[in-house]
Design a protein around this motif. Sequence first.
Motif, PDB file in Angstrom:
ATOM      1  N   THR A   1       0.841  -1.197   0.000  1.00  0.00           N
ATOM      2  CA  THR A   1       0.000   0.000   0.000  1.00  0.00           C
ATOM      3  C   THR A   1       0.880   1.251   0.000  1.00  0.00           C
ATOM      4  OG1 THR A   1      -0.133  -0.150   2.427  1.00  0.00           O
ATOM      5  CG2 THR A   1      -1.941  -1.114   1.152  1.00  0.00           C
ATOM      6  N   PRO A   2       0.310   2.401  -0.354  1.00  0.00           N
ATOM      7  CA  PRO A   2       1.109   3.640  -0.427  1.00  0.00           C
ATOM      8  C   PRO A   2       1.770   3.977   0.904  1.00  0.00           C
ATOM      9  CG  PRO A   2      -1.013   3.948  -1.508  1.00  0.00           C
ATOM     10  CD  PRO A   2      -1.078   2.614  -0.821  1.00  0.00           C
ATOM     11  N   ARG A   3       2.962   4.524   0.812  1.00  0.00           N
ATOM     12  CA  ARG A   3       3.701   4.980   1.988  1.00  0.00           C
ATOM     13  C   ARG A   3       3.804   6.497   1.909  1.00  0.00           C
ATOM     14  NH1 ARG A   3       2.912   0.218   2.923  1.00  0.00           N
ATOM     15  NH2 ARG A   3       4.419  -1.275   3.760  1.00  0.00           N
ATOM     16  N   HIS A   4       3.035   7.166   2.716  1.00  0.00           N
ATOM     17  CA  HIS A   4       3.069   8.624   2.752  1.00  0.00           C
ATOM     18  C   HIS A   4       2.395   9.074   4.038  1.00  0.00           C
ATOM     19  CE1 HIS A   4      -1.280   9.107   1.704  1.00  0.00           C
ATOM     20  NE2 HIS A   4      -1.085   7.947   1.091  1.00  0.00           N
ATOM     21  N   SER A   5       2.304  10.377   4.241  1.00  0.00           N
ATOM     22  CA  SER A   5       1.650  10.924   5.421  1.00  0.00           C
ATOM     23  C   SER A   5       0.373  11.641   5.011  1.00  0.00           C
ATOM     24  CB  SER A   5       2.582  11.904   6.151  1.00  0.00           C
ATOM     25  OG  SER A   5       3.710  11.215   6.651  1.00  0.00           O
ATOM     26  N   ILE A   6      -0.627  11.599   5.886  1.00  0.00           N
ATOM     27  CA  ILE A   6      -1.898  12.268   5.644  1.00  0.00           C
ATOM     28  C   ILE A   6      -2.036  13.401   6.646  1.00  0.00           C
ATOM     29  CG2 ILE A   6      -4.408  12.032   5.713  1.00  0.00           C
ATOM     30  CD1 ILE A   6      -4.104   9.174   4.776  1.00  0.00           C
ATOM     31  N   TRP A   7      -2.281  14.596   6.124  1.00  0.00           N
ATOM     32  CA  TRP A   7      -2.448  15.775   6.956  1.00  0.00           C
ATOM     33  C   TRP A   7      -3.711  15.648   7.797  1.00  0.00           C
ATOM     34  CZ3 TRP A   7      -6.230  19.732   6.833  1.00  0.00           C
ATOM     35  CH2 TRP A   7      -5.903  20.885   7.547  1.00  0.00           C
ATOM     36  N   ALA A   8      -3.639  16.051   9.057  1.00  0.00           N
ATOM     37  CA  ALA A   8      -4.786  16.000   9.961  1.00  0.00           C
ATOM     38  C   ALA A   8      -5.405  17.383  10.076  1.00  0.00           C
ATOM     39  CB  ALA A   8      -4.357  15.501  11.338  1.00  0.00           C
ATOM     40  N   SER A   9      -6.718  17.447   9.968  1.00  0.00           N
ATOM     41  CA  SER A   9      -7.414  18.730  10.045  1.00  0.00           C
ATOM     42  C   SER A   9      -7.502  19.205  11.492  1.00  0.00           C
ATOM     43  CB  SER A   9      -8.817  18.607   9.460  1.00  0.00           C
ATOM     44  OG  SER A   9      -9.690  17.977  10.379  1.00  0.00           O
ATOM     45  N   ASN A  10      -7.921  20.454  11.666  1.00  0.00           N
ATOM     46  CA  ASN A  10      -8.117  20.977  13.012  1.00  0.00           C
ATOM     47  C   ASN A  10      -9.193  20.198  13.770  1.00  0.00           C
ATOM     48  OD1 ASN A  10      -6.161  22.903  12.633  1.00  0.00           O
ATOM     49  ND2 ASN A  10      -7.589  24.557  12.163  1.00  0.00           N
ATOM     50  N   LEU A  11     -10.193  19.686  13.047  1.00  0.00           N
ATOM     51  CA  LEU A  11     -11.224  18.889  13.707  1.00  0.00           C
ATOM     52  C   LEU A  11     -10.654  17.557  14.193  1.00  0.00           C
ATOM     53  CD1 LEU A  11     -14.423  19.490  11.520  1.00  0.00           C
ATOM     54  CD2 LEU A  11     -13.590  20.748  13.517  1.00  0.00           C
ATOM     55  N   ASP A  12      -9.685  17.001  13.456  1.00  0.00           N
ATOM     56  CA  ASP A  12      -8.998  15.795  13.924  1.00  0.00           C
ATOM     57  C   ASP A  12      -8.222  16.078  15.207  1.00  0.00           C
ATOM     58  OD1 ASP A  12      -9.787  14.160  11.721  1.00  0.00           O
ATOM     59  OD2 ASP A  12      -8.207  15.044  10.495  1.00  0.00           O
ATOM     60  N   LEU A  13      -7.512  17.209  15.215  1.00  0.00           N
ATOM     61  CA  LEU A  13      -6.681  17.535  16.365  1.00  0.00           C
ATOM     62  C   LEU A  13      -7.512  17.906  17.591  1.00  0.00           C
ATOM     63  CD1 LEU A  13      -3.812  19.622  14.698  1.00  0.00           C
ATOM     64  CD2 LEU A  13      -4.041  17.153  14.958  1.00  0.00           C
ATOM     65  N   ALA A  14      -8.720  18.417  17.362  1.00  0.00           N
ATOM     66  CA  ALA A  14      -9.586  18.804  18.471  1.00  0.00           C
ATOM     67  C   ALA A  14     -10.323  17.617  19.079  1.00  0.00           C
ATOM     68  CB  ALA A  14     -10.598  19.845  18.010  1.00  0.00           C
ATOM     69  N   ALA A  15     -10.322  16.477  18.381  1.00  0.00           N
ATOM     70  CA  ALA A  15     -10.990  15.285  18.909  1.00  0.00           C
ATOM     71  C   ALA A  15     -10.227  14.752  20.114  1.00  0.00           C
ATOM     72  CB  ALA A  15     -11.081  14.212  17.831  1.00  0.00           C
ATOM     73  N   ARG A  16     -10.904  13.951  20.902  1.00  0.00           N
ATOM     74  CA  ARG A  16     -10.259  13.361  22.073  1.00  0.00           C
ATOM     75  C   ARG A  16      -9.062  12.526  21.645  1.00  0.00           C
ATOM     76  NH1 ARG A  16     -10.877   8.528  24.046  1.00  0.00           N
ATOM     77  NH2 ARG A  16     -12.669   8.169  22.688  1.00  0.00           N
ATOM     78  N   ARG A  17      -7.916  12.764  22.288  1.00  0.00           N
ATOM     79  CA  ARG A  17      -6.695  12.023  21.967  1.00  0.00           C
ATOM     80  C   ARG A  17      -6.740  10.680  22.687  1.00  0.00           C
ATOM     81  NH1 ARG A  17      -1.391  13.826  21.130  1.00  0.00           N
ATOM     82  NH2 ARG A  17      -2.347  15.621  20.116  1.00  0.00           N
ATOM     83  N   GLY A  18      -7.333   9.707  22.029  1.00  0.00           N
ATOM     84  CA  GLY A  18      -7.449   8.401  22.648  1.00  0.00           C
ATOM     85  C   GLY A  18      -8.229   7.457  21.752  1.00  0.00           C
ATOM     86  N   TYR A  19      -8.462   6.247  22.245  1.00  0.00           N
ATOM     87  CA  TYR A  19      -9.170   5.219  21.493  1.00  0.00           C
ATOM     88  C   TYR A  19     -10.643   5.185  21.894  1.00  0.00           C
ATOM     89  CZ  TYR A  19      -4.489   3.487  20.359  1.00  0.00           C
ATOM     90  OH  TYR A  19      -3.205   3.385  19.917  1.00  0.00           O
ATOM     91  N   THR A  20     -11.489   4.869  20.920  1.00  0.00           N
ATOM     92  CA  THR A  20     -12.913   4.702  21.182  1.00  0.00           C
ATOM     93  C   THR A  20     -13.219   3.209  21.213  1.00  0.00           C
ATOM     94  OG1 THR A  20     -13.430   6.782  20.061  1.00  0.00           O
ATOM     95  CG2 THR A  20     -15.231   5.213  20.367  1.00  0.00           C
ATOM     96  N   PRO A  21     -13.528   2.655  22.386  1.00  0.00           N
ATOM     97  CA  PRO A  21     -13.778   1.209  22.486  1.00  0.00           C
ATOM     98  C   PRO A  21     -15.246   0.872  22.271  1.00  0.00           C
ATOM     99  CG  PRO A  21     -13.590   2.151  24.673  1.00  0.00           C
ATOM    100  CD  PRO A  21     -13.467   3.300  23.695  1.00  0.00           C
ATOM    101  N   THR A  22     -15.520  -0.071  21.376  1.00  0.00           N
ATOM    102  CA  THR A  22     -16.887  -0.543  21.132  1.00  0.00           C
ATOM    103  C   THR A  22     -16.909  -2.067  21.175  1.00  0.00           C
ATOM    104  OG1 THR A  22     -16.595  -0.602  18.722  1.00  0.00           O
ATOM    105  CG2 THR A  22     -17.431   1.445  19.670  1.00  0.00           C
ATOM    106  N   VAL A  23     -18.108  -2.612  21.374  1.00  0.00           N
ATOM    107  CA  VAL A  23     -18.262  -4.069  21.437  1.00  0.00           C
ATOM    108  C   VAL A  23     -19.467  -4.498  20.612  1.00  0.00           C
ATOM    109  CG1 VAL A  23     -17.080  -4.699  23.583  1.00  0.00           C
ATOM    110  CG2 VAL A  23     -19.339  -3.639  23.693  1.00  0.00           C
ATOM    111  N   TYR A  24     -19.293  -5.600  19.891  1.00  0.00           N
ATOM    112  CA  TYR A  24     -20.353  -6.240  19.108  1.00  0.00           C
ATOM    113  C   TYR A  24     -20.540  -7.647  19.670  1.00  0.00           C
ATOM    114  CZ  TYR A  24     -19.256  -2.676  15.494  1.00  0.00           C
ATOM    115  OH  TYR A  24     -19.034  -1.509  14.813  1.00  0.00           O
ATOM    116  N   PHE A  25     -21.788  -8.020  19.956  1.00  0.00           N
ATOM    117  CA  PHE A  25     -22.095  -9.336  20.530  1.00  0.00           C
ATOM    118  C   PHE A  25     -22.823 -10.186  19.494  1.00  0.00           C
ATOM    119  CE2 PHE A  25     -21.956  -6.191  23.876  1.00  0.00           C
ATOM    120  CZ  PHE A  25     -21.159  -6.781  24.843  1.00  0.00           C
ATOM    121  N   TYR A  26     -22.338 -11.405  19.282  1.00  0.00           N
ATOM    122  CA  TYR A  26     -22.904 -12.308  18.269  1.00  0.00           C
ATOM    123  C   TYR A  26     -23.338 -13.622  18.912  1.00  0.00           C
ATOM    124  CZ  TYR A  26     -20.778  -9.162  14.851  1.00  0.00           C
ATOM    125  OH  TYR A  26     -20.435  -8.050  14.107  1.00  0.00           O
TER     126      TYR A  26
END
Length: 455
Positions: A37-62
């Motif tokens: 796959t391509p090797r490059h960097s993607i610029w992050a917008s101000n809305l990206d930087l303003a988001a919570r710096r962390g992971y969003t944990p979700t669960v799916y039950f089957y």
Amino acid sequence: MSSHLHLQRKRSKLKRSITARMVEVVKSEFVVPSVETPRHSIWASNLDLAARRGYTPTVYFYRPNGDSNFFSVDILKSALAKALVRFYPLAGRLGLDREGRIEINCTGEGAVFVVARSEYTLEDLDDFAPSNEMRDLFVPPAPSADPPCPLLMLQVTFLKCGGVVLGTAMHHTVIDARSASHFIETWATVTRAGSADAVTPPFFDHSLLRARSPPAVLYDHPEYKPEPIPISSRLGAAYSSAILPLSKTHVDLLKLRCCASGDARVSTFRAIVALLWRCVVRARKLQPETPSRLYTMIDMRSRMSPPLPTNYIGNAVIRTSVVATADELAAKPLGYAAKKLRSATNQGDEFARSLIDYLESVDMMKLPRSGVSNADLRVISWLGMSMYDADFGWGEPAFMGPALMYYPGFVNILNSPKRDGSVSIVISLEPESMPSFKRLFMEELGGLDVQNEII
């Protein structure tokens, strides 16, 4: 046995299991894209930087379906490798550019993939309410959320009953809820159908949300400003959580009650939040003159001019809020709160551009991220998202939701798995407020046959 006592005992069982280590990790590895796959960097917008710096944990039950290949690890990993070809930035790492600004480094190092097994059954978890224990059991442990760190972590846990829990942790700096749903739908489609041809390819150009030059800040944006008098952090504070079902009939009656106050049309979101807001301020026993701020998020993809691509992957949401006193919310008809909410949910392109320009000049590390005060509420809507399209070929999830709530006063509203217009409300409150809230909420639902409220 009362349902409340039953729930308490199940929660105690969950807490005991952490000590007993009732989830055993079988294997943890990185899954990389199936082709280069391509090797490059993607610029992050101000809305990206303003988001919570962390992971969003979700669960799916089957639930088990009797298939001998039910959630085959080999099939899932092969499909994940193919899905990561399209979503190759998620196989990268969070990075920094030369100026120290956050960016996405497309390195192809891979997503974390964990296989685990547990002595639990789905019956043990049938309330599915989020908690710290739920997150610790079924979602991969998060490393530091700072660069360099993985952007996507997944865990497949096989239960004693034959069911499966799929836990996900995606870095919020690079993905919002609609983006996450798009990825899961792609992975599920590849697993089920062998290719992602039926799913729209993702769009990763964040420059569409670049600040203007010169900037034009035309609105006040209090949701992104530090508190004049800093509140103590509520992150990690003790909370009680619950999942409340709301039938389509209840939703329709709520909307009618709000319309009785003069509105020709009230959205599902506004009608539900009006009821929640009223019940919460009553349950918290706030003084009548106490202001309560309702925070929410708006997906701006269709509201920008021109609109963002519907397949935009990144943070395309903005925070907004509205304030009312506890007395106004508790004493006035339900339509009052619904009308107040309109001002927090009708923002368009110019408001979003103003926010992006405002964020260009602030210290992102000083943005409020610690939670809300004990008079306020933060509501996130996942309504209309394809959460239940996560069918990997063995059936749709029995339930999907957040794995934990970050602090008291946090709410998620999502479609129910029935797909019949009913809704699931996931809420966290201070433990002392939750019993009163549930009682008030049920009383309000019981009175929905009365349609004569007038402001």
